[in-house]
Design an enzyme around this catalytic site. Structure first.
Site, mmCIF file in Angstrom:
data_model
loop_
_atom_site.group_PDB
_atom_site.id
_atom_site.type_symbol
_atom_site.label_atom_id
_atom_site.label_comp_id
_atom_site.label_asym_id
_atom_site.label_seq_id
_atom_site.Cartn_x
_atom_site.Cartn_y
_atom_site.Cartn_z
ATOM 1 N N ARG A 108 0.875 -1.181 0.000
ATOM 2 C CA ARG A 108 0.000 0.000 0.000
ATOM 3 C C ARG A 108 0.906 1.223 0.000
ATOM 4 O O ARG A 108 1.745 1.385 0.889
ATOM 5 C CB ARG A 108 -0.905 0.011 1.234
ATOM 6 C CG ARG A 108 -1.583 1.364 1.439
ATOM 7 C CD ARG A 108 -2.664 1.366 2.486
ATOM 8 N NE ARG A 108 -3.858 0.690 1.999
ATOM 9 C CZ ARG A 108 -5.065 0.832 2.545
ATOM 10 N NH1 ARG A 108 -5.236 1.616 3.610
ATOM 11 N NH2 ARG A 108 -6.101 0.195 2.059
ATOM 12 N N HIS A 135 -7.711 0.909 -6.194
ATOM 13 C CA HIS A 135 -7.865 0.043 -5.011
ATOM 14 C C HIS A 135 -8.577 -1.242 -5.446
ATOM 15 O O HIS A 135 -9.701 -1.524 -5.027
ATOM 16 C CB HIS A 135 -8.671 0.791 -3.950
ATOM 17 C CG HIS A 135 -8.579 0.207 -2.568
ATOM 18 N ND1 HIS A 135 -7.780 -0.880 -2.254
ATOM 19 C CD2 HIS A 135 -9.200 0.562 -1.400
ATOM 20 C CE1 HIS A 135 -7.904 -1.163 -0.970
ATOM 21 N NE2 HIS A 135 -8.754 -0.308 -0.439
ATOM 22 N N GLN A 138 -10.197 -3.863 -2.876
ATOM 23 C CA GLN A 138 -11.462 -3.423 -2.298
ATOM 24 C C GLN A 138 -12.624 -3.794 -3.221
ATOM 25 O O GLN A 138 -13.693 -4.234 -2.766
ATOM 26 C CB GLN A 138 -11.436 -1.902 -2.095
ATOM 27 C CG GLN A 138 -12.748 -1.332 -1.589
ATOM 28 C CD GLN A 138 -13.047 -1.749 -0.162
ATOM 29 O OE1 GLN A 138 -12.199 -1.599 0.705
ATOM 30 N NE2 GLN A 138 -14.245 -2.275 0.089
ATOM 31 N N ASP A 226 -17.377 7.358 -0.878
ATOM 32 C CA ASP A 226 -16.128 7.159 -0.140
ATOM 33 C C ASP A 226 -15.799 8.499 0.509
ATOM 34 O O ASP A 226 -16.421 9.536 0.211
ATOM 35 C CB ASP A 226 -15.024 6.709 -1.121
ATOM 36 C CG ASP A 226 -13.697 6.370 -0.447
ATOM 37 O OD1 ASP A 226 -13.671 6.174 0.782
ATOM 38 O OD2 ASP A 226 -12.675 6.299 -1.169
ATOM 39 N N CYS A 265 -16.365 1.743 1.332
ATOM 40 C CA CYS A 265 -15.199 0.896 1.644
ATOM 41 C C CYS A 265 -14.719 1.063 3.071
ATOM 42 O O CYS A 265 -14.020 0.202 3.593
ATOM 43 C CB CYS A 265 -14.080 1.184 0.658
ATOM 44 S SG CYS A 265 -13.393 2.847 0.784
ATOM 45 N N ARG A 293 -13.637 -8.438 2.705
ATOM 46 C CA ARG A 293 -12.238 -8.199 2.345
ATOM 47 C C ARG A 293 -11.420 -9.480 2.573
ATOM 48 O O ARG A 293 -10.551 -9.804 1.770
ATOM 49 C CB ARG A 293 -11.654 -7.038 3.157
ATOM 50 C CG ARG A 293 -12.225 -5.661 2.824
ATOM 51 C CD ARG A 293 -11.921 -5.214 1.403
ATOM 52 N NE ARG A 293 -10.494 -5.180 1.106
ATOM 53 C CZ ARG A 293 -9.659 -4.175 1.395
ATOM 54 N NH1 ARG A 293 -10.137 -3.087 1.979
ATOM 55 N NH2 ARG A 293 -8.386 -4.234 1.066
#
Ligand code: CP
Ligand code: NVA
Length: 309
Positions: A108, A135, A138, A226, A265, A293
């Site tokens: 990340r 991402h 996700q 988000d 998310c 996840r």
């Protein structure tokens, strides 16, 4: 050839569909088991996943750690600040060393070019655990969540509200691969990178952009938003003000399909991008989405290590 997962397109639509199907099977096979128990077939026994974090994380960190454990392997968590990467050792040399010591790398970071560089020099799979650009991990979880809740992906209508960010880029990518439509409502100056929409449209998805939140949400199956301020971005009052008309409220949700689902998310900011009564309300799937996840990341690891697709 080493299979990297930097974006959903690296796997392709068939492999992403296979990831969703495998995640559903594995999830149901271990229902009610203790979370640390290894899956019966332990497909990644003896494998070690290295995780490199240059940004904070709760879900990505815990889900990949639990995913590799449930698959029979183990993990190492490396905070960039306490490794030589944080003192200027190159991404290339870090990739070469981790490839000699571990079986896969999840990273990340901020600049997507770093993940690409890591993949270029690594001889084991590199997985994008979020960059400023995208991402993808996700979105495998998001797709799994909506499929589990009975939504057929092809032809489904998704509405995105707020910032044109990394999560949206991966949703648009998924729309192209799995043939669903995305209506994007964002304020001027906060549009997503147009190359994602162009690629998805070339694959047959309908991607549209509006300034009007109601127009985006009308008749939608899925409403998603988000944070308005992503990691690494300045907390600007000007941006928050521009985003306010795109807040997901009960009135906005009421214009979607009656059975529409809400996704986020996480982490969330109740009272900013979404009101508490929506995110904590009956249409919200956020806790399934967060749990998924783990199940989705197991599929990503299995794909990258040659056990799937
Ligand atoms: N959704 C997500 O990636 O959460 P974290 O930042 O906690 O990993
Ligand atoms: N867009 C957010 C997602 C966090 C999981 C960020 O990049 O901070």
């Amino acid at each position: 050839m080493t299979k990297h997962f930097l974006n959903l397109a690296d796997a392709g639509g068939d492999a992403v569909a296979a990831m969703i199907a495998d995640a559903i099977d594995r999830k149901s096979a271990r229902a009610a088991w203790p979370k640390g128990r290894v899956d019966a077939d332990a497909p990644l026994a003896d494998h070690v996943l290295a995780m490199v974090f240059e940004k904070n994380s709760t879900r990505t960190r815990v889900s990949f750690d639990m995913a590799i454990r449930q698959l029979g392997g183990t993990s190492l968590i490396l905070d960039a600040a306490t490794t030589q990467l944080g003192r200027g050792e190159t991404v290339a040399d870090t990739a070469r060393v981790l490839s000699r010591m571990c079986d896969a790398i999840m990273i990340r970071t901020d600049d997507h070019a770093k993940v690409e560089e890591m993949a270029h020099y690594a001889t084991v799979p590199v997985i994008n655990g979020l960059t400023d650009l995208s991402h993808p991990c996700q979105i495998v979880a998001d797709l799994l969540t909506v499929v589990e809740h009975g939504v057929a992906l092809p032809g489904s209508q998704w509405a995105w509200l707020g910032d044109g960010n990394n999560v949206l880029h991966s949703i648009i990518e998924a729309a192209g691969l799995l043939k669903f439509d995305v209506r994007i409502a964002v304020p001027q100056g906060y549009e997503p990178d147009p190359s994602f929409a162009a690629a998805a449209q070339a694959m047959g998805a309908r991607i549209s952009l509006t300034r009007n939140a109601l127009e985006a949400v009308a008749g939608a199956d899925i409403v998603v938003t988000d944070t308005w301020i992503s990691m690494g971005q300045a907390h600007a009052e000007e941006k928050l003000a521009a985003m306010m008309p795109y807040q997901v409220t009960p009135a906005l949700m009421a214009t979607a399909k009656p059975q529409a689902k809400f996704l986020h998310c996480l982490p969330a900011h109740r009272g900013e991008e979404v009101t508490a009564d929506v995110i904590d309300g009956p249409q919200s799937l956020i806790w399934d989405e967060a749990e998924n996840r783990i199940h989705a990341q197991k599929s990503v690891l299995l794909w990258a290590l040659g056990h799937l697709g």
